[in-house]
Design a protein around this motif. Sequence first.
Motif, PDB file in Angstrom:
ATOM      1  N   ALA A 133     -10.830  -5.302   7.447  1.00 40.44           N
ATOM      2  CA  ALA A 133      -9.566  -4.844   6.887  1.00 40.44           C
ATOM      3  C   ALA A 133      -8.435  -5.799   7.262  1.00 40.44           C
ATOM      4  O   ALA A 133      -7.563  -6.113   6.441  1.00 40.44           O
ATOM      5  CB  ALA A 133      -9.256  -3.431   7.394  1.00 40.44           C
ATOM      6  N   LYS A 134      -8.449  -6.266   8.498  1.00 36.58           N
ATOM      7  CA  LYS A 134      -7.441  -7.239   8.946  1.00 36.58           C
ATOM      8  C   LYS A 134      -7.516  -8.508   8.104  1.00 36.58           C
ATOM      9  O   LYS A 134      -6.486  -9.039   7.664  1.00 36.58           O
ATOM     10  CB  LYS A 134      -7.684  -7.554  10.423  1.00 36.58           C
ATOM     11  N   SER A 151      -2.186   1.423  13.613  1.00 39.00           N
ATOM     12  CA  SER A 151      -2.549   0.008  13.406  1.00 39.00           C
ATOM     13  C   SER A 151      -1.661  -0.944  14.183  1.00 39.00           C
ATOM     14  O   SER A 151      -1.931  -2.153  14.236  1.00 39.00           O
ATOM     15  CB  SER A 151      -2.522  -0.334  11.918  1.00 39.00           C
ATOM     16  N   SER A 197       0.858  -1.176   0.000  1.00 42.34           N
ATOM     17  CA  SER A 197       0.000   0.000   0.000  1.00 42.34           C
ATOM     18  C   SER A 197       0.895   1.227   0.000  1.00 42.34           C
ATOM     19  O   SER A 197       1.667   1.439   0.943  1.00 42.34           O
ATOM     20  CB  SER A 197      -0.922   0.008   1.229  1.00 42.34           C
ATOM     21  N   LEU A 199     -12.763  -2.803  10.960  1.00 46.28           N
ATOM     22  CA  LEU A 199     -11.350  -3.070  11.224  1.00 46.28           C
ATOM     23  C   LEU A 199     -11.045  -4.552  11.083  1.00 46.28           C
ATOM     24  O   LEU A 199     -10.011  -4.944  10.534  1.00 46.28           O
ATOM     25  CB  LEU A 199     -10.986  -2.578  12.626  1.00 46.28           C
ATOM     26  N   LEU A 233      -6.097  -7.723   4.514  1.00 44.72           N
ATOM     27  CA  LEU A 233      -4.672  -7.429   4.408  1.00 44.72           C
ATOM     28  C   LEU A 233      -3.790  -8.522   4.982  1.00 44.72           C
ATOM     29  O   LEU A 233      -2.648  -8.699   4.556  1.00 44.72           O
ATOM     30  CB  LEU A 233      -4.374  -6.103   5.125  1.00 44.72           C
ATOM     31  N   LEU A 235      -1.788  -4.671  10.582  1.00 43.67           N
ATOM     32  CA  LEU A 235      -2.262  -4.658   9.194  1.00 43.67           C
ATOM     33  C   LEU A 235      -1.126  -4.689   8.186  1.00 43.67           C
ATOM     34  O   LEU A 235      -1.360  -4.995   7.013  1.00 43.67           O
ATOM     35  CB  LEU A 235      -3.107  -3.395   8.940  1.00 43.67           C
ATOM     36  N   LEU A 290      -5.741   4.583   7.909  1.00 47.35           N
ATOM     37  CA  LEU A 290      -5.977   3.171   8.219  1.00 47.35           C
ATOM     38  C   LEU A 290      -4.759   2.564   8.906  1.00 47.35           C
ATOM     39  O   LEU A 290      -4.899   1.767   9.841  1.00 47.35           O
ATOM     40  CB  LEU A 290      -6.281   2.395   6.939  1.00 47.35           C
TER      41      LEU A 290
END
Length: 539
Positions: free
Chosen positions: A520-521, A254, A233, A517, A524, A258, A250
């Motif tokens: 997203a975890k 973190s 990213s 969240l 990724l 992530l 994001l």
Amino acid sequence: MTRSWWGWGNVEDAVRGAELTALLARVQALTPGDLTDHQPPAIASLGLPAPRVTPPASLAGLCSADPADRAAHAHGKAFRDVVRNLHGELRHVPDLVARPRDEREVTDLLDWCTREGIAVVPFGGGTSVVGGVEPRCDGHPAVVTVDLGRMDRVLEIDRTSRAARIQTGVLGPHLESQLSPHGLTLRHFPQSFEFSTLGGWLATRAGGHYATLFTHIDDLVESLRVITPSGVSASRRLPGSGAGPSPDRLFLGSEGTLGVITEAWMRLRERPRWRARASVRFGDHAAAVAATRAIAQSGLNPANCRLLDAAESLINAGVSVGGGVLVLAFESADHPVRHSLERALELCRDHGGEPSAATRGESGRDSDQEPGEATAGGSVTEAWRSSFLRMPYQRDALARHAMIAETFETACTWDTFDALHRAVTEAARQAIREATGTDGVVTCRFTHVYPDGPAPYFGVYAAGRWGSTVAQWDHIKAAVSEAIERSGGTITHHHAVGRDHRPWYDRQRPDPFAAALSAAKAALDPAGVLNPGVLLPAP
């Protein structure tokens, strides 16, 4: 210098001699107790288990199984970490410590660990005080700590835009030394500055030098580059953007769950040339709080605006005062700032404050300041600055003598501060009595202030029992965390969540955001190997 494996900083800088004698006498006068010294064990005596995994040949040169390496990466630097190290209680240690030199090697390490289900703990300077780097990763066949210390260069400087592309394994002093020849500075000086990294600051949303305006590292980020098990990213360099939710936001905070932040474009500034600073004494704490609020809401935006209560002033600045001491400082690379200080002092006088006779005037020369030096301003604040930088070392010395000495911090709105301060202080004092059978000391200072509220930072000093101080502190910490949560404060303003704050973070976090969240975890880090148990439940 030799880094201490069990405690803060460098071995050579530990508290000893006259400093130790004075510290113990000062604390014992407040909290009498047994001050027998206990030395840390030798690493050879720890009996660490053998590594459970062998790296592939292509990665073997990056990985260390040395007991000293593994012990030094087993805990952070919280009071409970230091005490457990003193007792030789290292129940969770990484099997290997890997030190990649570039992004390709970071990717190769993540690919290997993802294939094998090996937990990965990203590691900057290891100064976490919330269990953020402790490898409590049950359910995984092994744990590899990825230490980014070799990735420590300023790769590019854009003088026109006043920004730099920086590898995130760089320690604070080394970063500033690379920027200084260009007349630039990041000017982010957390208390851990000497031993923490840019990546650690980003991953934990660290608070730094500025008490107002640019309080968190977030405010200094232009773009990030992050290696995740699902890909890279890389956000675009922009001064601002309204294009949907921010990708950088994001990953900021973190905490290694992530991805691994490897590079960042950071906003820089010219090194300050003009400074004006002062300290102000108050006979009443409520008046001191009101004056601080007035300054925070004035638009003056001082670089430093830290209020020490009476106990904090006495213990860490050597000043006896009824209500507290406000430490003020203004700085600029562009223009004189004396008028800003004078207006702030007017606001203090309106609330009964008495500026110190040691108030300093304007300075018009550039200088390389030490972290926190903008807190200086007369004998009171010089004493505070010196104590501020020595606090972690002094905490370790007290821990060796069975004293409980630790801090916790939060943030709240101005209208709720009085109730929160009262609830937290009462909870801490009661918990100290329950845990130790004696009365302790609870102090408070503001580390940062905003127009809508302060960030109170509490200190606890109490006589403990050798062998029980971790349990005693855990009891106190749980009580004050409950009081913070009930009073509407945040469980952390700048220390991060880690594993230790998880129960209260779970309550503070909105449920829909928790679901997002988690999604997203899963996207990724589909194998769930990145820092399991931090921010989210381990799979």
